[in-house]
Scaffold this motif. Sequence first.
Motif, PDB file in Angstrom:
ATOM      1  N   PRO A 175       0.755  -1.293   0.031  1.00 40.64           N
ATOM      2  CA  PRO A 175      -0.052  -0.160   0.071  1.00 40.64           C
ATOM      3  C   PRO A 175       0.835   1.168  -0.114  1.00 40.64           C
ATOM      4  CG  PRO A 175      -0.395  -1.302   2.243  1.00 40.64           C
ATOM      5  CD  PRO A 175       0.456  -1.868   1.124  1.00 40.64           C
ATOM      6  N   THR A 176       1.992   1.195   0.668  1.00 37.57           N
ATOM      7  CA  THR A 176       2.872   2.411   0.715  1.00 37.57           C
ATOM      8  C   THR A 176       3.256   2.622  -0.752  1.00 37.57           C
ATOM      9  OG1 THR A 176       4.658   1.054   1.463  1.00 37.57           O
ATOM     10  CG2 THR A 176       3.533   2.467   3.027  1.00 37.57           C
ATOM     11  N   THR A 177       3.709   1.768  -1.332  1.00 36.77           N
ATOM     12  CA  THR A 177       4.380   1.917  -2.812  1.00 36.77           C
ATOM     13  C   THR A 177       3.266   2.289  -3.530  1.00 36.77           C
ATOM     14  OG1 THR A 177       5.879   0.050  -2.422  1.00 36.77           O
ATOM     15  CG2 THR A 177       5.709   0.934  -4.902  1.00 36.77           C
ATOM     16  N   PHE A 178       2.151   1.897  -3.528  1.00 31.83           N
ATOM     17  CA  PHE A 178       0.766   2.248  -4.391  1.00 31.83           C
ATOM     18  C   PHE A 178       0.607   3.508  -4.204  1.00 31.83           C
ATOM     19  CE2 PHE A 178      -3.821   3.231  -4.544  1.00 31.83           C
ATOM     20  CZ  PHE A 178      -3.899   2.734  -5.686  1.00 31.83           C
ATOM     21  N   MET A 179       0.471   4.188  -2.839  1.00 30.44           N
ATOM     22  CA  MET A 179       0.068   5.659  -2.576  1.00 30.44           C
ATOM     23  C   MET A 179       0.997   6.391  -2.888  1.00 30.44           C
ATOM     24  SD  MET A 179      -2.012   5.581   1.119  1.00 30.44           S
ATOM     25  CE  MET A 179      -1.209   4.115   2.160  1.00 30.44           C
ATOM     26  N   LEU A 180       2.454   5.941  -2.903  1.00 31.20           N
ATOM     27  CA  LEU A 180       3.375   7.191  -3.555  1.00 31.20           C
ATOM     28  C   LEU A 180       3.222   7.077  -4.896  1.00 31.20           C
ATOM     29  CD1 LEU A 180       6.724   5.886  -1.350  1.00 31.20           C
ATOM     30  CD2 LEU A 180       5.235   8.108  -1.245  1.00 31.20           C
TER      31      LEU A 180
END
Lengths: 143, 651
Positions: free
Chosen positions: A18-23
């Motif tokens: 999720p962090t990579t997706f959000m970034l």
Amino acid sequence: MTKNRIFIALILLLLFIPTTFMLWYGEETINKKAAGGYSVFSFSNQTEIVSTDDASALDFRIDNLDGKKHDYTIKTFLNKVEVDSLEQKVLTGESATINASEKTKEAILKNNQPKTKVEYSLLIEWGKKKETLKKQLTITNEK
Amino acid sequence: MIFIFVKFYIAIALSLFIPGYFFTKLFLRNSDSQFSVIEKLLLSFSFSLILTNFLVIMMNFLSIAITAKSTLAVLAGSSLILAILSWKYSAKQKNKNQITSRSKFITLRNFSYRQMLIFLGIILLSCLIRTFYISDGIVPQTTDLGHHIYWSKTISESGKLPNYGMPDFIIGEHIIFSVVSLISGFSYISAMPVVVLFLINIFSLLAVSICGYWLISTFTSKKIGKTASFFTLLIIGTFFATSSPQAKFVSGGVIGNLIGNLFIPLAIYLFIVAIQRKDSNIAKLFYICLAGLAFTHHLSTFIFLYVFAGFFVLFIALTFVAYRFKFLKLFEDIRPYLLVFLSKGNLATLALIAGFALFIHMPSYLNKNAIDTAVGAPSKSTRVGLTIGSIMLSVGAWKLFYSLLGAIALAFTTFKKLSKKASKKTIPRIVSIAFMSSWFFTILIMSTKPALLKVDIISSRIVSYITYPLAIFSAFFIVFVFTKLFKKTSPIIAQILFFVVIGTGMISGFADISDSTRNNDPLKETAVMQTYRASQFLNGITKENENVLKDHIYLEGDTWMKLFFMKDYNYPLSRSYLRRYEDIAKERETCTRDMIAIPNSETGEKCFEETKVKYIVLKNGFDNAQFEKSTDFSKIYASSNVVIYQKYDEK
């Protein structure tokens, strides 16, 4: 790998996705929104003085961030009286700096006494949309 | 693009995982094997955050410029030193004595594969809900986050810590964003700040779940504690997951509350573990955690102090009852626990923390005025307390209902435990019961009847802290009741009742998520980007002595405009909501309102002269008419959402 290590690796993976997706999504959205859906009109400089030597206060700029090319119709007014009209094509994602026509300069400088204040305004129309810019100007003889 | 992502994860590893891992390993060298991997992960994350803050404060104190290279070197160097120390000490410890019997203490170790799957499933669902909520409106625009990120950018640009000049901001809220931005190179106008907050929120879920385990298992059993910790995680992670203080606070940038909600359960957890294991090293971690909290958020610290005071009162009352007023025996039993917290090493740790605050960096809110503002009789209508109905709306009716039932179950258990003769386990049990009760009831009283506790803080802000203890109480009730039901009634009846309780929780909790979906208007994000473009334009033309006034009422993302100028926290000036200018308690400046409402009046003219405002930024079509008509203003910039007017300079 031990059970605990697999467990930790899976937790970290659950956080990584999720962090990579959000970034990534954030970057994509910001770039997309920053460059799409509108036009920007602005004066090229903030000088409020026009003289025979320097009429750069009249110059303005169009940034077309609308996602398609536009033909902008620009009507020039002096103290609410129309003095000139011109057409300017600006491709999508491009900018155009428009210098005032000789007709406009003449209308400002010849018809007004030095040190008088003039309202210089622009009505810009494209498609069904329109926008205005205006500038309060002082006429001067000084070089 | 990939390179910046790699750098981001290096920054996250160095500031939020590695130093804390070795630091806690060093402290827990005697009992490292007693901690589960989730506890170690939580401790690594939380203490990395604390260490990053203290290391950057030290850098500033030693006049080391805070740059990408220096922070990278300091974080990597500190991690290396801690790694060497922890390796050296743990090797020594192994030689000295083999690890003590593993069954000696209550632990959260040994997850079965099924438990692991359930745990991972809940974390996955928690992450998914939050990711969808946050992504719907990922363009940074919220007011609180804009204010905070200005200070983080100030640190990055100036290379030193800012002097806030006001008690509203605390350094621990800003350092982590500066460090991640400096090392990764991610812009502040990106998803980076909310991603860091997302991680903090997820770890706070782990903290409350682990804390729930320790609180409950201490006075019940390991099995009940473990099941309750799973339910706590389910309730806090997935039910009402988007309301405050969760995903809503993440996207809103309520940094202090989010970090406070990580450190408060962590501190309680460390306190309980220190008591359980009589381990003074864990007590040291408890003190360091409190210092981390104090350097991060005033309200959270204030709440913790009240909860701790409540715990103390309850603890005294319950021990008197449990020991039937036999004070000598009571003192004998309490003494070893007191020594855990008051050992020489711990007193030295406290002295170090005090020295750090006194001589190196004093939190900005530690002054008489700020304390007077928070303590005393409620001074405004927003501070006189909320009704139970308002609290229900805020935290969810299901959660409040079952937590109240949980409180009754806890009272029943307490009565049962205290009626027995005092034993070695009595003190840890009373500590857990008292802390759990105080966490819930102190915050409940602070939110409903603040005058009783002399609290003068906005009640709706306090109530957001009750969500976490409520989750523990609801989980306790479910496990307490259904453990008995499954044993004493037919399994079908128990199963039906169980699904009714959990099903209503899911309906209520997920309905709340559905109601709070942001339904973000894509045009709003374009409007925000137009505000940023106009700010870039203005930053290119404004001179040193020229001021800018912007409209906070209608402009989207206006709080972030200050990040484009980086001149001062109050630059550009802001026209606020009109009600804010009407304050009977104190006189407010009105120039920021009058320069937009009546720019050509005598008052307006006077204000322009006093404030040196030359440019006014407004939303296109909102409060523009007076400027369109005026011959004293030029309209120098226009897009579909933003217009900029320039005051005519007669000189």
